[in-house]
Design a protein around this motif. Sequence first.
Motif, PDB file in Angstrom:
ATOM      1  N   ALA A 271       0.834  -1.208   0.000  1.00  0.00           N
ATOM      2  CA  ALA A 271       0.000   0.000   0.000  1.00  0.00           C
ATOM      3  C   ALA A 271       0.863   1.250   0.000  1.00  0.00           C
ATOM      4  O   ALA A 271       1.865   1.321   0.717  1.00  0.00           O
ATOM      5  N   ILE A 272       0.466   2.209  -0.799  1.00  0.00           N
ATOM      6  CA  ILE A 272       1.016   3.566  -0.730  1.00  0.00           C
ATOM      7  C   ILE A 272      -0.012   4.439  -0.028  1.00  0.00           C
ATOM      8  O   ILE A 272      -1.179   4.469  -0.431  1.00  0.00           O
ATOM      9  N   VAL A 273       0.414   5.136   1.021  1.00  0.00           N
ATOM     10  CA  VAL A 273      -0.475   6.052   1.745  1.00  0.00           C
ATOM     11  C   VAL A 273       0.170   7.434   1.707  1.00  0.00           C
ATOM     12  O   VAL A 273       1.215   7.651   2.326  1.00  0.00           O
ATOM     13  N   THR A 274      -0.421   8.357   0.971  1.00  0.00           N
ATOM     14  CA  THR A 274       0.175   9.686   0.877  1.00  0.00           C
ATOM     15  C   THR A 274      -0.155  10.505   2.119  1.00  0.00           C
ATOM     16  O   THR A 274      -1.192  10.314   2.752  1.00  0.00           O
TER      17      THR A 274
ATOM     18  N   ILE B 156      -4.287  11.402  10.428  1.00  0.00           N
ATOM     19  CA  ILE B 156      -5.109  10.386   9.778  1.00  0.00           C
ATOM     20  C   ILE B 156      -4.262   9.485   8.884  1.00  0.00           C
ATOM     21  O   ILE B 156      -4.436   8.259   8.876  1.00  0.00           O
ATOM     22  N   GLY B 157      -3.349  10.055   8.139  1.00  0.00           N
ATOM     23  CA  GLY B 157      -2.507   9.251   7.260  1.00  0.00           C
ATOM     24  C   GLY B 157      -1.677   8.229   8.027  1.00  0.00           C
ATOM     25  O   GLY B 157      -1.555   7.073   7.600  1.00  0.00           O
ATOM     26  N   ARG B 158      -1.125   8.649   9.137  1.00  0.00           N
ATOM     27  CA  ARG B 158      -0.354   7.730   9.981  1.00  0.00           C
ATOM     28  C   ARG B 158      -1.241   6.597  10.474  1.00  0.00           C
ATOM     29  O   ARG B 158      -0.853   5.416  10.439  1.00  0.00           O
ATOM     30  N   ALA B 159      -2.446   6.926  10.952  1.00  0.00           N
ATOM     31  CA  ALA B 159      -3.357   5.902  11.463  1.00  0.00           C
ATOM     32  C   ALA B 159      -3.734   4.910  10.371  1.00  0.00           C
ATOM     33  O   ALA B 159      -3.842   3.701  10.625  1.00  0.00           O
ATOM     34  N   ILE B 160      -3.926   5.394   9.147  1.00  0.00           N
ATOM     35  CA  ILE B 160      -4.250   4.500   8.037  1.00  0.00           C
ATOM     36  C   ILE B 160      -3.084   3.573   7.739  1.00  0.00           C
ATOM     37  O   ILE B 160      -3.267   2.356   7.558  1.00  0.00           O
ATOM     38  N   ALA B 161      -1.882   4.122   7.676  1.00  0.00           N
ATOM     39  CA  ALA B 161      -0.702   3.302   7.405  1.00  0.00           C
ATOM     40  C   ALA B 161      -0.551   2.199   8.447  1.00  0.00           C
ATOM     41  O   ALA B 161      -0.282   1.036   8.117  1.00  0.00           O
ATOM     42  N   LEU B 162      -0.749   2.530   9.703  1.00  0.00           N
ATOM     43  CA  LEU B 162      -0.621   1.544  10.778  1.00  0.00           C
ATOM     44  C   LEU B 162      -1.721   0.498  10.705  1.00  0.00           C
ATOM     45  O   LEU B 162      -1.469  -0.699  10.904  1.00  0.00           O
TER      46      LEU B 162
ATOM     47  N   GLY C  38      -1.255  -6.792   7.708  1.00  0.00           N
ATOM     48  CA  GLY C  38      -0.262  -7.553   6.955  1.00  0.00           C
ATOM     49  C   GLY C  38       0.325  -6.885   5.738  1.00  0.00           C
ATOM     50  O   GLY C  38       1.186  -7.464   5.068  1.00  0.00           O
ATOM     51  N   ALA C  39      -0.111  -5.656   5.408  1.00  0.00           N
ATOM     52  CA  ALA C  39       0.399  -4.988   4.210  1.00  0.00           C
ATOM     53  C   ALA C  39       1.759  -4.352   4.462  1.00  0.00           C
ATOM     54  O   ALA C  39       2.059  -3.898   5.567  1.00  0.00           O
ATOM     55  N   SER C  40       2.585  -4.315   3.415  1.00  0.00           N
ATOM     56  CA  SER C  40       3.798  -3.501   3.416  1.00  0.00           C
ATOM     57  C   SER C  40       3.398  -2.094   2.976  1.00  0.00           C
ATOM     58  O   SER C  40       2.530  -1.933   2.113  1.00  0.00           O
ATOM     59  N   ILE C  41       4.049  -1.078   3.547  1.00  0.00           N
ATOM     60  CA  ILE C  41       3.568   0.296   3.387  1.00  0.00           C
ATOM     61  C   ILE C  41       4.654   1.224   2.862  1.00  0.00           C
ATOM     62  O   ILE C  41       5.802   1.176   3.330  1.00  0.00           O
TER      63      ILE C  41
ATOM     64  N   GLU D 167       5.845  -5.726  10.109  1.00  0.00           N
ATOM     65  CA  GLU D 167       5.679  -5.527   8.674  1.00  0.00           C
ATOM     66  C   GLU D 167       6.763  -4.602   8.119  1.00  0.00           C
ATOM     67  O   GLU D 167       7.461  -3.924   8.846  1.00  0.00           O
ATOM     68  N   ARG D 168       6.867  -4.595   6.801  1.00  0.00           N
ATOM     69  CA  ARG D 168       7.888  -3.804   6.132  1.00  0.00           C
ATOM     70  C   ARG D 168       7.320  -2.452   5.714  1.00  0.00           C
ATOM     71  O   ARG D 168       6.136  -2.329   5.395  1.00  0.00           O
ATOM     72  N   ALA D 169       8.180  -1.452   5.700  1.00  0.00           N
ATOM     73  CA  ALA D 169       7.768  -0.114   5.283  1.00  0.00           C
ATOM     74  C   ALA D 169       8.981   0.658   4.801  1.00  0.00           C
ATOM     75  O   ALA D 169      10.118   0.344   5.169  1.00  0.00           O
ATOM     76  N   LEU D 170       8.730   1.639   3.978  1.00  0.00           N
ATOM     77  CA  LEU D 170       9.800   2.524   3.532  1.00  0.00           C
ATOM     78  C   LEU D 170       9.287   3.948   3.473  1.00  0.00           C
ATOM     79  O   LEU D 170       8.076   4.185   3.409  1.00  0.00           O
TER      80      LEU D 170
END
Length: 251
Positions: A11-14, A20-26, A32-35, A58-61
């Motif tokens: 998932a890409i979360v802009t 709100i964006g942080r809460a969505i990413a988490l 189980g999604a990588s972000i 989970e993985r994130a960048l």
Amino acid sequence: MSTNELAGKVAIVTGSGRNIGRAIALALAEDGASIVVNSRSNKDEAKAVVREIETVGERALVHVGDIADPAAVQAMVDMAIAEFGRIDILVNNAALRREKPFAEMSYADWREVMNVILDGTFHCVKACLPHLKKSGAGTIVNIGGLSAHTGAPDRAHVVTAKAGIIGFTRALAHDLSPDGITVNCVVPGIIGTPRPKNTPEPAHHLIHRTITGERGKAEDVAAAVRFLCSPAARYVNGQAIHANGGAYFGG
């Protein structure tokens, strides 16, 4: 509670360095999604969200860049593919929430907001589209705004841009459904997110009241996004779903 429904998804979360964006990413990472955590300019905030995601396994960048810049958006997408190999979910959350009376608003003020909310969403969808098609179950969730449905003083640019997001959502649902991509919009109500120091409360926050008298949390909005990204929501398409505690009833 994690269901691991999004295991293997990317998932890409802009605009996901805060609120709100942080809460969505988490929330998506917890399933189980990588972000890809995108921030317009604050790398430290984005890195902090990545660390939170990593603590749930989970993985994130991090991607720092302005979505109003199509080159920056393409770089974000290229980074996601290079690191994760796919994109299944796009959450268009990044926005500017300026306030200025219309009589004092310049065209530059107008364009600044449109460039991020409308043009930025366009750039992100265009860049992600080939990969969302390959997903077989691609998901786009756009984040709207309550004032687009009710109007608000001193926000002609923001209200117009967020209303445009609703139209864009409904148009894309038609265009992209043959490719197995759902497109929906989550409309936050009055959410109790931190505001910059010495920044006054937006006027429209004082007009609208929830049924309970309480403000929502960023996690309330994230829960709606999380559902729309889940396998159970594949029949939901072209919708504007309100998370507003009863502050507004309508479509």
